[in-house]
Design a protein around this motif. Structure first.
Motif, PDB file in Angstrom:
ATOM      1  N   UNK A 188       9.125  -2.636 -13.486  1.00  0.00           N
ATOM      2  CA  UNK A 188       9.646  -3.953 -13.508  1.00  0.00           C
ATOM      3  C   UNK A 188      10.253  -4.331 -11.882  1.00  0.00           C
ATOM      4  N   UNK A 189      10.800  -3.447 -11.339  1.00  0.00           N
ATOM      5  CA  UNK A 189      11.196  -3.844  -9.873  1.00  0.00           C
ATOM      6  C   UNK A 189       9.991  -3.828  -8.800  1.00  0.00           C
ATOM      7  N   UNK A 190       9.286  -3.097  -9.102  1.00  0.00           N
ATOM      8  CA  UNK A 190       8.008  -3.457  -8.151  1.00  0.00           C
ATOM      9  C   UNK A 190       7.398  -4.830  -8.521  1.00  0.00           C
ATOM     10  N   UNK A 191       7.190  -5.266  -9.649  1.00  0.00           N
ATOM     11  CA  UNK A 191       6.761  -6.666  -9.969  1.00  0.00           C
ATOM     12  C   UNK A 191       7.515  -7.648  -9.442  1.00  0.00           C
ATOM     13  N   UNK A 192       8.911  -7.595  -9.733  1.00  0.00           N
ATOM     14  CA  UNK A 192       9.876  -8.354  -9.247  1.00  0.00           C
ATOM     15  C   UNK A 192       9.819  -8.616  -7.592  1.00  0.00           C
TER      16      UNK A 192
ATOM     17  N   UNK B 276       0.673  -1.299   0.025  1.00  0.00           N
ATOM     18  CA  UNK B 276       0.104   0.080  -0.172  1.00  0.00           C
ATOM     19  C   UNK B 276       0.906   1.380   0.049  1.00  0.00           C
ATOM     20  N   UNK B 277       1.982   1.313   0.449  1.00  0.00           N
ATOM     21  CA  UNK B 277       2.977   2.550   0.590  1.00  0.00           C
ATOM     22  C   UNK B 277       3.546   2.464  -0.620  1.00  0.00           C
ATOM     23  N   UNK B 278       3.833   1.567  -1.681  1.00  0.00           N
ATOM     24  CA  UNK B 278       4.695   1.756  -2.780  1.00  0.00           C
ATOM     25  C   UNK B 278       4.439   3.024  -3.913  1.00  0.00           C
ATOM     26  N   UNK B 279       3.297   3.499  -4.009  1.00  0.00           N
ATOM     27  CA  UNK B 279       3.055   4.808  -4.758  1.00  0.00           C
ATOM     28  C   UNK B 279       3.890   5.761  -3.918  1.00  0.00           C
ATOM     29  N   UNK B 280       3.744   5.781  -2.562  1.00  0.00           N
ATOM     30  CA  UNK B 280       4.450   7.075  -2.051  1.00  0.00           C
ATOM     31  C   UNK B 280       6.163   6.698  -1.955  1.00  0.00           C
ATOM     32  N   UNK B 281       6.375   5.530  -1.592  1.00  0.00           N
ATOM     33  CA  UNK B 281       7.912   5.163  -1.827  1.00  0.00           C
ATOM     34  C   UNK B 281       8.347   5.711  -3.126  1.00  0.00           C
ATOM     35  N   UNK B 282       7.874   5.284  -4.129  1.00  0.00           N
ATOM     36  CA  UNK B 282       8.080   5.504  -5.660  1.00  0.00           C
ATOM     37  C   UNK B 282       8.166   7.096  -5.740  1.00  0.00           C
ATOM     38  N   UNK B 283       7.511   7.698  -5.248  1.00  0.00           N
ATOM     39  CA  UNK B 283       7.412   9.370  -5.367  1.00  0.00           C
ATOM     40  C   UNK B 283       8.577  10.008  -4.894  1.00  0.00           C
ATOM     41  N   UNK B 284       9.094   9.185  -3.590  1.00  0.00           N
ATOM     42  CA  UNK B 284      10.141   9.780  -3.004  1.00  0.00           C
ATOM     43  C   UNK B 284      11.640   9.125  -3.505  1.00  0.00           C
ATOM     44  N   UNK B 285      11.640   7.787  -3.808  1.00  0.00           N
ATOM     45  CA  UNK B 285      12.776   7.276  -4.157  1.00  0.00           C
ATOM     46  C   UNK B 285      13.030   6.959  -5.659  1.00  0.00           C
TER      47      UNK B 285
END
Length: 526
Positions: A507-511, A485-494
């Motif tokens: 690709x990284x998120x799927x793996x 659930x936090x991946x969208x915010x982690x993506x925006x930051x990182x």
């Protein structure tokens, strides 16, 4: 210190391969990190190579305990226990916030071993080796107040003592940070294909970059293998070998099994010691101990039989909690590198936890060992290396983690300040400089701050998303569904800090989510 990220790594690989080294360490767990740290402080030119990620193997999948090895007293391993309790005290003093005291409770039941007197006698010896009294017996009524929820049938009372707990992956990163601060270098994603020999002497190695497939030859006067369960891979056949033993754990939300202490008890199925203890705001149940027969290059994972075994331990000791597989947040399984002489029929739990050094000209292999005593193991390895380098080496008794000047952190609580100082040490001022940009909020109610993710993405050689979420931080273990659930915010930051395109992130998120589902979750039938 110079920048330490994937962009730096890409440019540095060829330059580092072109140097002549005093020492190259193979293996990026706590043993390898400790060896690099002790070599760097002595001015040796030294490089560490890790085939996957730092702490990827056993050193991010341990039981998280920095302990003196109480069980070793019962087996007569007094030197191992003495060394462990002394190193535990060093780490508690040098790295508060990373290595912290943990209260343990052993409940005693009618007719079960060990009883209060026997256990108290073991602890008296344990305390003598540590140089201080560290235990107390609680009669039944006091224990019920101290530890509500314990199984009551036949309960006599309990003994409380103290050891310590850590975030094992962050401990590795802190040790590597100290090594780099003293001039050492470390690379992840470099697999050693073979050792290079000249007239029977190891003179370097051939490494392959996992990201590009390029191969590089590295020259070194001495090579050390600190590869844990992989120790047999590059060496000749010998009478002793490494027996890979798997230890698996369950992680529960703290509200489902709230414990203020670590509870140690004997499993009813086989009389092995099992622990239930608080860690990073959650509750850990572990561990198992059985032969690991799967390929070592595959990510270790818990079996259904191990999960049932640990759930049965919860039901045995905390029956009112009614813990089921649906309560499990995550799991992890680590492979212990236990030295064995190959005796047929010996139970995994009966194998000694002593380490071994195997020497050949130009090469030292460390097999076995313990998280707590990594400094002593490093010194023993370097003494063997010093003989090959014609150098003297003594135990300088210098701190593994030198004291750092206090830093102003007005936006953080005292507990948060202590935690960050323990985890980041000399890098703390640079991390705090990001606070103005990122803020001091926590991630989804965990103890982890968003600024820690930003720091890791920029400065801790993250090559893949699982590096960030399973080792630089532990959010993949501590949050539901691996922090999905936090991946969208982690993506925006990182994402920008990692230098990844949209396609690379997807690709990284799927793996990562597939890896988490396969190796860090508990599959529950519906």
């Amino acid at each position: 210190m110079p920048v330490w990220n994937a962009a730096w790594r890409e440019g540095a690989l060829a330059e580092l391969a072109a140097r002549d080294w005093d020492l190259i360490v193979i293996g990026g767990g706590i043993s390898g990190a400790g060896i690099l740290r002790e070599a760097a402080r002595r001015g040796w030119t030294c490089l560490l190579l890790e085939q996957r990620d730092f702490a990827w193997g056993t050193s991010s999948r341990s039981s998280k305990m920095v302990h003196g090895g109480l069980r070793y007293i019962a087996k007569g391993q007094f030197k191992l226990t003495r060394d462990s309790v002394r190193e535990r005290q060093r780490l508690l003093q040098e790295a508060p916030g990373l290595v912290d005291p943990l209260s343990f409770v052993m409940a005693h039941y009618q007719g079960q071993f060990p009883g209060p007197k026997v256990f108290g006698g073991l602890l008296a010896l344990y305390d003598a080796l540590a140089g201080k009294r560290n235990h107390l017996y609680y009669p039944l009524q006091a224990l019920r107040y101290l530890a509500p929820g314990l199984k009551q049938d036949g309960l006599l009372g309990g003994t409380r003592f103290f050891d310590a707990v850590t975030d094992d992956a962050r401990l590795v990163m802190r040790v590597l940070g100290e090594a780099r601060g003293d001039g050492g270098e470390a690379l992840n994603g470099v697999k050693v294909i073979e050792l290079l020999r000249d007239n029977g002497r190891v003179v370097g190695l051939l490494g392959e970059d996992s990201e590009s497939g390029r191969r590089f030859s590295f020259r070194s006067r001495v090579v050390v293998q600190a590869t844990g369960a992989w120790a047999d891979k590059l060496r000749a056949t010998a009478s002793e070998h490494v027996r890979p033993l798997r230890g698996s754990h369950l992680l529960l939300p703290a509200w489902r099994l709230p414990v203020a202490h670590a509870f140690s008890f004997m499993h009813g199925a086989d009389r092995r010691p099992v622990f239930v203890f608080p860690w990073e705001g959650a509750t850990v149940v572990g561990t198992t101990d059985l032969d690991h027969s799967e390929p070592l290059d595959q990510e270790a994972r818990i079996s259904s039989a191990e999960a049932d075994y640990l759930l049965a331990a919860c039901a045995q000791q905390f029956p009112a909690a009614a813990i089921t597989a649906r309560d499990v947040l995550s799991t992890w399984a680590g492979v212990r590198p236990v030295v064995s002489d190959g005796s047929v029929g010996r139970k995994p739990s009966d194998e000694t936890r002593e380490h071994a050094l195997w020497l050949e000209p130009g090469c030292v292999t460390l097999a076995g060992g313990k998280l707590t005593t990594f400094r002593l193991l490093a010194l023993e390895v370097l003494r063997a290396c010093a003989g090959m380098l014609d150098r003297a080496l003594d135990d300088q008794a210098a701190a593994t983690f030198p004291a750092c000047p206090p830093a102003a952190m007005p936006s953080l609580s005292p507990a948060q300040q202590r935690r960050l100082a323990g985890r980041y040490g000399r890098e703390l001022p640079r991390l705090l400089a990001l606070l103005d940009e990122v803020g001091s909020k926590r991630v989804a109610g965990s103890d982890t701050l968003w600024v820690e993710l930003a720091w890791a993405a920029q400065n801790e050689l993250v090559l893949h998303l699982d590096d960030l979420l399973l080792r630089r931080t532990r959010l993949g273990l501590l949050l539901a569904e691996g922090a999905k659930a936090e991946l969208p915010q982690i993506r925006a930051l990182c994402q920008a800090r990692l230098g990844w395109s949209d396609q690379r992130w997807a690709s990284e998120e799927r793996d990562y989510l597939e890896l988490w589902r396969r190796c860090y979750s508990l599959q529950v039938e519906t």
